[in-house]
Design a protein around this motif. Structure first.
Motif, PDB file in Angstrom:
ATOM      1  N   ALA A 143      48.582  -5.611  16.660  1.00 15.26           N
ATOM      2  CA  ALA A 143      48.233  -6.510  17.770  1.00 15.26           C
ATOM      3  C   ALA A 143      47.130  -5.971  18.669  1.00 15.26           C
ATOM      4  O   ALA A 143      46.783  -6.605  19.668  1.00 15.26           O
ATOM      5  N   GLY A 144      46.576  -4.824  18.347  1.00 15.23           N
ATOM      6  CA  GLY A 144      45.502  -4.271  19.156  1.00 15.23           C
ATOM      7  C   GLY A 144      45.163  -2.873  18.711  1.00 15.23           C
ATOM      8  O   GLY A 144      46.023  -2.148  18.187  1.00 15.23           O
ATOM      9  N   TYR A 145      43.899  -2.483  18.898  1.00 16.30           N
ATOM     10  CA  TYR A 145      43.457  -1.171  18.431  1.00 16.30           C
ATOM     11  C   TYR A 145      42.293  -0.695  19.275  1.00 16.30           C
ATOM     12  O   TYR A 145      41.372  -1.457  19.570  1.00 16.30           O
ATOM     13  N   LEU A 146      42.338   0.557  19.695  1.00 19.86           N
ATOM     14  CA  LEU A 146      41.258   1.186  20.431  1.00 19.86           C
ATOM     15  C   LEU A 146      40.792   2.396  19.628  1.00 19.86           C
ATOM     16  O   LEU A 146      41.512   3.396  19.504  1.00 19.86           O
ATOM     17  N   ALA A 147      39.601   2.284  19.036  1.00 20.31           N
ATOM     18  CA  ALA A 147      39.060   3.365  18.214  1.00 20.31           C
ATOM     19  C   ALA A 147      38.570   4.506  19.083  1.00 20.31           C
ATOM     20  O   ALA A 147      38.243   4.323  20.269  1.00 20.31           O
ATOM     21  N   PHE A 148      38.469   5.681  18.490  1.00 16.61           N
ATOM     22  CA  PHE A 148      37.999   6.847  19.223  1.00 16.61           C
ATOM     23  C   PHE A 148      36.609   6.602  19.802  1.00 16.61           C
ATOM     24  O   PHE A 148      36.308   7.021  20.923  1.00 16.61           O
ATOM     25  N   GLU A 149      35.769   5.913  19.039  1.00 13.76           N
ATOM     26  CA  GLU A 149      34.418   5.638  19.497  1.00 13.76           C
ATOM     27  C   GLU A 149      34.387   4.780  20.765  1.00 13.76           C
ATOM     28  O   GLU A 149      33.389   4.767  21.482  1.00 13.76           O
ATOM     29  N   ASP A 150      35.491   4.074  21.038  1.00 14.98           N
ATOM     30  CA  ASP A 150      35.558   3.190  22.206  1.00 14.98           C
ATOM     31  C   ASP A 150      36.337   3.791  23.376  1.00 14.98           C
ATOM     32  O   ASP A 150      36.544   3.124  24.396  1.00 14.98           O
ATOM     33  N   ILE A 151      36.781   5.034  23.229  1.00 13.34           N
ATOM     34  CA  ILE A 151      37.558   5.695  24.280  1.00 13.34           C
ATOM     35  C   ILE A 151      36.653   6.642  25.067  1.00 13.34           C
ATOM     36  O   ILE A 151      35.996   7.521  24.488  1.00 13.34           O
ATOM     37  N   GLU A 152      36.616   6.453  26.382  1.00 12.53           N
ATOM     38  CA  GLU A 152      35.873   7.375  27.239  1.00 12.53           C
ATOM     39  C   GLU A 152      36.713   8.626  27.457  1.00 12.53           C
ATOM     40  O   GLU A 152      37.829   8.553  27.969  1.00 12.53           O
ATOM     41  N   VAL A 153      36.164   9.767  27.078  1.00 11.31           N
ATOM     42  CA  VAL A 153      36.851  11.051  27.212  1.00 11.31           C
ATOM     43  C   VAL A 153      36.081  11.908  28.210  1.00 11.31           C
ATOM     44  O   VAL A 153      34.850  12.023  28.130  1.00 11.31           O
ATOM     45  N   SER A 154      36.782  12.490  29.168  1.00 11.43           N
ATOM     46  CA  SER A 154      36.131  13.325  30.186  1.00 11.43           C
ATOM     47  C   SER A 154      35.604  14.620  29.570  1.00 11.43           C
ATOM     48  O   SER A 154      35.982  14.998  28.455  1.00 11.43           O
ATOM     49  N   ASP A 155      34.750  15.287  30.305  1.00 11.10           N
ATOM     50  CA  ASP A 155      34.160  16.530  29.810  1.00 11.10           C
ATOM     51  C   ASP A 155      35.212  17.581  29.496  1.00 11.10           C
ATOM     52  O   ASP A 155      34.993  18.442  28.640  1.00 11.10           O
ATOM     53  N   ASP A 156      36.338  17.538  30.210  1.00  4.82           N
ATOM     54  CA  ASP A 156      37.404  18.520  29.956  1.00  4.82           C
ATOM     55  C   ASP A 156      38.333  18.090  28.818  1.00  4.82           C
ATOM     56  O   ASP A 156      39.340  18.762  28.556  1.00  4.82           O
ATOM     57  N   GLY A 157      38.013  16.968  28.159  1.00  5.79           N
ATOM     58  CA  GLY A 157      38.813  16.516  27.025  1.00  5.79           C
ATOM     59  C   GLY A 157      39.965  15.604  27.398  1.00  5.79           C
ATOM     60  O   GLY A 157      40.707  15.152  26.520  1.00  5.79           O
ATOM     61  N   SER A 158      40.118  15.272  28.673  1.00  6.34           N
ATOM     62  CA  SER A 158      41.221  14.404  29.090  1.00  6.34           C
ATOM     63  C   SER A 158      40.824  12.942  28.963  1.00  6.34           C
ATOM     64  O   SER A 158      39.637  12.595  28.960  1.00  6.34           O
ATOM     65  N   PHE A 159      41.834  12.083  28.858  1.00  8.07           N
ATOM     66  CA  PHE A 159      41.585  10.649  28.761  1.00  8.07           C
ATOM     67  C   PHE A 159      42.736   9.888  29.411  1.00  8.07           C
ATOM     68  O   PHE A 159      43.841  10.415  29.571  1.00  8.07           O
ATOM     69  N   GLU A 160      42.463   8.645  29.778  1.00 10.31           N
ATOM     70  CA  GLU A 160      43.459   7.764  30.383  1.00 10.31           C
ATOM     71  C   GLU A 160      43.191   6.355  29.867  1.00 10.31           C
ATOM     72  O   GLU A 160      42.047   5.900  29.861  1.00 10.31           O
ATOM     73  N   ILE A 161      44.240   5.683  29.430  1.00  3.78           N
ATOM     74  CA  ILE A 161      44.112   4.349  28.848  1.00  3.78           C
ATOM     75  C   ILE A 161      45.164   3.443  29.472  1.00  3.78           C
ATOM     76  O   ILE A 161      46.342   3.821  29.554  1.00  3.78           O
ATOM     77  N   TYR A 162      44.762   2.241  29.889  1.00  2.04           N
ATOM     78  CA  TYR A 162      45.708   1.264  30.404  1.00  2.04           C
ATOM     79  C   TYR A 162      45.962   0.191  29.353  1.00  2.04           C
ATOM     80  O   TYR A 162      45.036  -0.282  28.686  1.00  2.04           O
ATOM     81  N   ILE A 163      47.224  -0.174  29.215  1.00  2.00           N
ATOM     82  CA  ILE A 163      47.641  -1.287  28.364  1.00  2.00           C
ATOM     83  C   ILE A 163      48.250  -2.316  29.298  1.00  2.00           C
ATOM     84  O   ILE A 163      49.289  -2.063  29.939  1.00  2.00           O
ATOM     85  N   SER A 164      47.615  -3.477  29.436  1.00  2.00           N
ATOM     86  CA  SER A 164      48.064  -4.449  30.431  1.00  2.00           C
ATOM     87  C   SER A 164      47.601  -5.844  30.036  1.00  2.00           C
ATOM     88  O   SER A 164      46.663  -6.005  29.254  1.00  2.00           O
ATOM     89  N   PRO A 165      48.241  -6.893  30.595  1.00  2.00           N
ATOM     90  CA  PRO A 165      47.815  -8.261  30.279  1.00  2.00           C
ATOM     91  C   PRO A 165      46.496  -8.637  30.951  1.00  2.00           C
ATOM     92  O   PRO A 165      45.810  -9.535  30.485  1.00  2.00           O
ATOM     93  N   GLU A 166      46.140  -7.955  32.060  1.00  2.00           N
ATOM     94  CA  GLU A 166      44.868  -8.206  32.725  1.00  2.00           C
ATOM     95  C   GLU A 166      43.918  -7.053  32.430  1.00  2.00           C
ATOM     96  O   GLU A 166      44.327  -5.898  32.370  1.00  2.00           O
ATOM     97  N   LYS A 167      42.664  -7.363  32.270  1.00  2.00           N
ATOM     98  CA  LYS A 167      41.678  -6.337  31.954  1.00  2.00           C
ATOM     99  C   LYS A 167      41.627  -5.285  33.046  1.00  2.00           C
ATOM    100  O   LYS A 167      41.691  -5.602  34.245  1.00  2.00           O
ATOM    101  N   HIS A 168      41.522  -4.032  32.668  1.00  2.00           N
ATOM    102  CA  HIS A 168      41.529  -2.906  33.592  1.00  2.00           C
ATOM    103  C   HIS A 168      40.239  -2.120  33.414  1.00  2.00           C
ATOM    104  O   HIS A 168      39.710  -2.010  32.312  1.00  2.00           O
ATOM    105  N   ALA A 169      39.735  -1.561  34.508  1.00  2.07           N
ATOM    106  CA  ALA A 169      38.526  -0.751  34.430  1.00  2.07           C
ATOM    107  C   ALA A 169      38.776   0.478  33.557  1.00  2.07           C
ATOM    108  O   ALA A 169      39.893   1.009  33.505  1.00  2.07           O
ATOM    109  N   GLY A 170      37.740   0.946  32.878  1.00  2.00           N
ATOM    110  CA  GLY A 170      37.877   2.112  32.019  1.00  2.00           C
ATOM    111  C   GLY A 170      38.444   1.747  30.665  1.00  2.00           C
ATOM    112  O   GLY A 170      38.259   0.640  30.155  1.00  2.00           O
ATOM    113  N   ASN A 171      39.161   2.690  30.060  1.00  3.67           N
ATOM    114  CA  ASN A 171      39.763   2.456  28.751  1.00  3.67           C
ATOM    115  C   ASN A 171      40.909   1.458  28.886  1.00  3.67           C
ATOM    116  O   ASN A 171      41.832   1.668  29.675  1.00  3.67           O
ATOM    117  N   TRP A 172      40.882   0.392  28.082  1.00  2.73           N
ATOM    118  CA  TRP A 172      41.866  -0.677  28.247  1.00  2.73           C
ATOM    119  C   TRP A 172      42.186  -1.339  26.912  1.00  2.73           C
ATOM    120  O   TRP A 172      41.313  -1.510  26.054  1.00  2.73           O
TER     121      TRP A 172
END
Length: 414
Positions: A143-172
């Motif tokens: 029902a949904g897929y976020l590829a590595f190429e579409d994930i913003e990763v910080s310089d320190d290697g950390s990441f944050e992704i939101y899964i929600s019914p409304e669009k969210h800023a950043g990785n979503w």
């Protein structure tokens, strides 16, 4: 022979559980259903074509027990409101699991908001996927897929992704109403002592909420769900092997690569494979041309579709770990006995098994001149059949197995 259920207080129960009466409590009814499924699954496993010789029989019972452990963790312990990721690793292997990946699963409530966060560590890719139902069992969809190429990763290697019914800023990722599971992968091409990263999940708004105690009826539903998942897991994979490999292909041949997205896989991931059936003095030689893939690997699995031991046994390799021959292809040897070749896949004591090939990050299709080939050869002829044969010693094998084991200790936190 029937499975025997024992309990320290109630003793052992032989044969099917008694039919619950009308006034039986919900927990008793649910547990009886789980016990009945254990026995019916055991009978199914023992009648399977995969239950042929002692190594396969051991694999069959391990498959049953792993399926039970997975289902209890997924349905009884995990909670969509107070989620923690369940990790599929070398302890609970199933479904053609890739040794190069750390899989993380969590139940979610469709249409609600979740935050996934973590660190890349030494992984080369991180992917996030949403399941609705169980597409691996033919009962749902990706029902949904976020590829590595579409994930913003910080310089320190950390990441944050939101899964929600409304669009969210950043990785979503969208959270559709029928969503049931979030599925994350860390993919590793180098197995060493480096930090392997981590991944976590929260339902937004529940981070500090007090979790209420569950009622008997609520636990009963969880046990019934676990019974259903256990039966689906335990019976799906041997049936899949029989249908997709044994009935569809000749032994010691390899299929053309195919896109896996329709089967619950991810976009850009192609797979191929087959099943080997070899005597101790025989080997299967596979030739895999180098490709455009961002990741390319090969592994062995048993007839229950569980990866073989891969920490203390060389049953998987990716192209970063493999030797490339002068003709621009990777050659792999599947056999029980070590042929002394660098790219050896150790089948242990199995005479039969599955081999799986993966390509990640494919754009378009794989051209036919990059398709894999396979042929059965004598183990004595391996060196003559491989261009630029690269020989290794048993000391080399021990060093590699030690490195793999150490990496898995870091990756699994075990």
């Amino acid at each position: 022979m029937s499975l025997v259920l024992c309990n320290g207080l109630l003793g052992c129960v032989h044969g099917p559980p008694p039919e619950p009466s009308a006034d039986t409590d919900a927990l008793g009814v649910a547990f009886a259903e789980l016990a009945a499924n254990l026995q019916s699954v055991e009978a199914s496993i023992r009648n399977s074509n995969s239950f042929r010789d002692p190594p396969e029989q051991v694999g069959g019972y391990r498959h049953v027990l792993r399926s039970l452990a997975k289902s209890l963790e997924a349905e009884v312990i995990q909670d969509a409101d107070y989620p923690y990721f369940r990790i599929l690793d070398f302890w609970l292997r199933e479904g053609g699991d890739n040794p190069d990946q750390r899989y993380a699963f969590s139940p979610i409530r469709g249409g609600e908001t979740y935050r996934v966060w973590g660190e890349m560590g030494s992984a080369v890719r991180v992917e996030i996927q949403i399941y609705a139902g169980r597409p691996w069992a033919g009962e749902g969809r990706s029902a949904g897929y976020l590829a590595f190429e579409d994930i913003e990763v910080s310089d320190d290697g950390s990441f944050e992704i939101y899964i929600s019914p409304e669009k969210h800023a950043g990785n979503w990722l969208d959270s559709p109403e029928d969503a049931t599971t979030i599925f994350a992968r860390h993919i590793f091409d180098v197995w060493n002592d480096s930090d392997t990263g981590d991944i976590h999940i929260d339902r937004v708004g529940y981070e500090g909420a007090r979790r209420a105690s569950e009622t008997p009826d609520e636990l009963a539903v969880r046990i019934q769900n676990a019974a259903a998942m256990f039966k689906a897991t335990a019976e799906t994979w041997p049936a899949f092997v029989a249908r997709r490999y044994v009935a569809a292909t000749a032994p010691n041949t390899v299929t053309a690569p195919r896109d896996t997205y329709a089967l619950g896989g991810v976009r850009g991931r192609w797979m191929s494979g087959g099943y080997f059936e070899l005597d101790p003095g025989e080997a299967l030689l596979l030739r895999l041309p180098a490709s455009q893939a961002k990741y390319q690997g090969i592994q062995l699995a048993d007839m229950w579709f569980a990866s073989l031991e891969y920490g203390n046994q060389l049953s998987s390799l990716n192209t970063t770990q493999s030797v490339l021959s002068p003709d621009g292809a990777y050659y792999y040897v599947i056999s029980q006995k070590d042929p002394g070749f660098a790219n050896w896949l150790d089948s242990g004591d199995l005479l039969r098994g599955i081999f799986l090939l993966r390509w990640d990050g494919i754009v378009g299709a794989i051209p036919e001149d990059q398709f894999p080939t396979a042929r059965e050869i004598s183990l004595d002829d391996v060196a003559k059949q491989i261009p630029g044969f690269t020989e290794v010693t048993e000391d080399d094998r021990k060093r590699v197995r030690s490195q793999r084991r150490r990496h898995l200790q870091h990756r699994s936190h075990r």
